[in-house]
Design a protein around this motif. Sequence first.
Motif, PDB file in Angstrom:
ATOM      1  N   GLN A 231      22.161  67.490  37.948  1.00  0.00           N
ATOM      2  CA  GLN A 231      21.118  66.481  38.151  1.00  0.00           C
ATOM      3  C   GLN A 231      20.515  65.959  36.854  1.00  0.00           C
ATOM      4  O   GLN A 231      19.855  64.925  36.842  1.00  0.00           O
ATOM      5  N   GLY A 232      20.728  66.686  35.750  1.00  0.00           N
ATOM      6  CA  GLY A 232      20.235  66.229  34.457  1.00  0.00           C
ATOM      7  C   GLY A 232      18.821  66.659  34.151  1.00  0.00           C
ATOM      8  O   GLY A 232      18.499  67.003  33.011  1.00  0.00           O
ATOM      9  N   ALA A 233      17.946  66.640  35.145  1.00  0.00           N
ATOM     10  CA  ALA A 233      16.547  67.041  34.984  1.00  0.00           C
ATOM     11  C   ALA A 233      16.025  67.537  36.326  1.00  0.00           C
ATOM     12  O   ALA A 233      16.458  67.073  37.387  1.00  0.00           O
ATOM     13  N   LEU A 234      15.099  68.505  36.252  1.00  0.00           N
ATOM     14  CA  LEU A 234      14.487  69.053  37.459  1.00  0.00           C
ATOM     15  C   LEU A 234      13.035  69.414  37.146  1.00  0.00           C
ATOM     16  O   LEU A 234      12.719  69.815  36.023  1.00  0.00           O
ATOM     17  N   PRO A 235      12.153  69.327  38.135  1.00  0.00           N
ATOM     18  CA  PRO A 235      10.817  69.895  37.948  1.00  0.00           C
ATOM     19  C   PRO A 235      10.943  71.395  37.691  1.00  0.00           C
ATOM     20  O   PRO A 235      11.807  72.059  38.275  1.00  0.00           O
ATOM     21  N   ARG A 236      10.079  71.925  36.837  1.00  0.00           N
ATOM     22  CA  ARG A 236      10.126  73.366  36.561  1.00  0.00           C
ATOM     23  C   ARG A 236      10.012  74.178  37.845  1.00  0.00           C
ATOM     24  O   ARG A 236      10.711  75.188  38.019  1.00  0.00           O
ATOM     25  N   SER A 237       9.147  73.753  38.720  1.00  0.00           N
ATOM     26  CA  SER A 237       8.932  74.502  39.958  1.00  0.00           C
ATOM     27  C   SER A 237      10.201  74.563  40.794  1.00  0.00           C
ATOM     28  O   SER A 237      10.513  75.591  41.404  1.00  0.00           O
ATOM     29  N   GLU A 238      10.935  73.448  40.817  1.00  0.00           N
ATOM     30  CA  GLU A 238      12.177  73.410  41.592  1.00  0.00           C
ATOM     31  C   GLU A 238      13.239  74.298  40.951  1.00  0.00           C
ATOM     32  O   GLU A 238      13.969  75.008  41.635  1.00  0.00           O
ATOM     33  N   PHE A 239      13.328  74.263  39.610  1.00  0.00           N
ATOM     34  CA  PHE A 239      14.280  75.126  38.915  1.00  0.00           C
ATOM     35  C   PHE A 239      13.949  76.588  39.185  1.00  0.00           C
ATOM     36  O   PHE A 239      14.842  77.402  39.464  1.00  0.00           O
ATOM     37  N   ASN A 240      12.650  76.940  39.114  1.00  0.00           N
ATOM     38  CA  ASN A 240      12.239  78.313  39.376  1.00  0.00           C
ATOM     39  C   ASN A 240      12.641  78.758  40.776  1.00  0.00           C
ATOM     40  O   ASN A 240      13.092  79.892  40.979  1.00  0.00           O
ATOM     41  N   THR A 241      12.503  77.854  41.732  1.00  0.00           N
ATOM     42  CA  THR A 241      12.898  78.181  43.101  1.00  0.00           C
ATOM     43  C   THR A 241      14.390  78.425  43.187  1.00  0.00           C
ATOM     44  O   THR A 241      14.854  79.363  43.873  1.00  0.00           O
ATOM     45  N   PHE A 242      15.182  77.602  42.480  1.00  0.00           N
ATOM     46  CA  PHE A 242      16.634  77.765  42.482  1.00  0.00           C
ATOM     47  C   PHE A 242      17.051  79.141  41.949  1.00  0.00           C
ATOM     48  O   PHE A 242      18.071  79.685  42.349  1.00  0.00           O
ATOM     49  N   THR A 243      16.277  79.705  41.021  1.00  0.00           N
ATOM     50  CA  THR A 243      16.679  80.994  40.437  1.00  0.00           C
ATOM     51  C   THR A 243      16.622  82.119  41.449  1.00  0.00           C
ATOM     52  O   THR A 243      17.321  83.131  41.300  1.00  0.00           O
ATOM     53  N   GLY A 244      15.778  81.994  42.452  1.00  0.00           N
ATOM     54  CA  GLY A 244      15.616  83.069  43.424  1.00  0.00           C
ATOM     55  C   GLY A 244      14.767  84.217  42.915  1.00  0.00           C
ATOM     56  O   GLY A 244      14.651  85.251  43.586  1.00  0.00           O
ATOM     57  N   LEU A 245      14.149  84.056  41.734  1.00  0.00           N
ATOM     58  CA  LEU A 245      13.330  85.101  41.134  1.00  0.00           C
ATOM     59  C   LEU A 245      11.855  84.874  41.445  1.00  0.00           C
ATOM     60  O   LEU A 245      11.438  83.777  41.820  1.00  0.00           O
ATOM     61  N   SER A 247       7.964  84.268  40.469  1.00  0.00           N
ATOM     62  CA  SER A 247       7.467  83.230  39.576  1.00  0.00           C
ATOM     63  C   SER A 247       7.442  83.664  38.113  1.00  0.00           C
ATOM     64  O   SER A 247       7.919  82.943  37.227  1.00  0.00           O
ATOM     65  N   GLU A 248       6.911  84.850  37.841  1.00  0.00           N
ATOM     66  CA  GLU A 248       6.797  85.295  36.449  1.00  0.00           C
ATOM     67  C   GLU A 248       8.161  85.513  35.825  1.00  0.00           C
ATOM     68  O   GLU A 248       8.413  85.113  34.677  1.00  0.00           O
ATOM     69  N   ALA A 249       9.079  86.127  36.582  1.00  0.00           N
ATOM     70  CA  ALA A 249      10.425  86.380  36.070  1.00  0.00           C
ATOM     71  C   ALA A 249      11.176  85.074  35.840  1.00  0.00           C
ATOM     72  O   ALA A 249      11.906  84.916  34.847  1.00  0.00           O
TER      73      ALA A 249
END
Length: 293
Positions: A231-245, A247-249
Amino acid sequence: MNVSNPALPDSIPQPILASADSLVTKTAFLAGLIAPETAACLSRQLKVSDAEYSRIIDGHNTVPEVLEDATNLASRQSSLGEITELRRRLITALAQHYHLIQNQPLSDGNGAMARLVVHMHFAQIGLHPHLWSLPRGVARRREEYHAALGLTGGTQGRQPSGGFQRTGTALLSFIAFMLDVCHEEVDYMTAALNRRKLRESITNAFNTNSRLTEAGIRGEIAPAFLALLIQGALPRSEFNTFTGLQSEAASNQVGRLINIDLVVSPPSDLLTLEIALPDWFVRELLPDLHEIW
């Protein structure tokens, strides 16, 4: 050096026309595989590599001033706009390359200059040449390239053979060869950037690349990085959700990715992550990029 429209033979063989049509379709498909941000990263890496490919092709380095002159020349004197049929514009661009070398064969830098003029014409036509490397393809088949131009000895600084035959047959043979080179390079990039291959390359890199492992980046965030690359760019919150971790991790992992320049957070929008793709990671995605056979 003159970049006026070269005369084409009255009859262009159907295989050449079909190859030109197919190249237009293939490059459009390639451009649709990745986001503009990712394309810009790859383009920067390919541009750096092209200088080395030109050295291999021509047997010497081309000074930056020569390439700057080529850019100005093509911008001022481009004549492809006079041709309306897309495939004939493509063929004319390759014919122009042939005639530039034939008319000025012995000056250092003419080869790189002629290839840059073609690159600019390809961009005007819409072939997305920043996403694939014509110099790489020519470097891999440089002996055929020199032969198709009627050059001997492997560099443009040596004497030509046969008095530079300018027959329609020689020109068409050169165009057919160059189209084949273009197809090979577009196919290479398309294969490397399809979703399945990208997933494999990124998963392998996140599990085995020493820069990533030593930076403490966890293999399970590879899918999130793949989504960012596509996608080239993502909101940080969306990227964090994609990680499955948690929030802090997730935030910790984002910081580590930024520290090794794999992603960036634009100062103007700290809530967004953009892809960066340094050279060492591009080599993970394109392992054969610098391989010259």
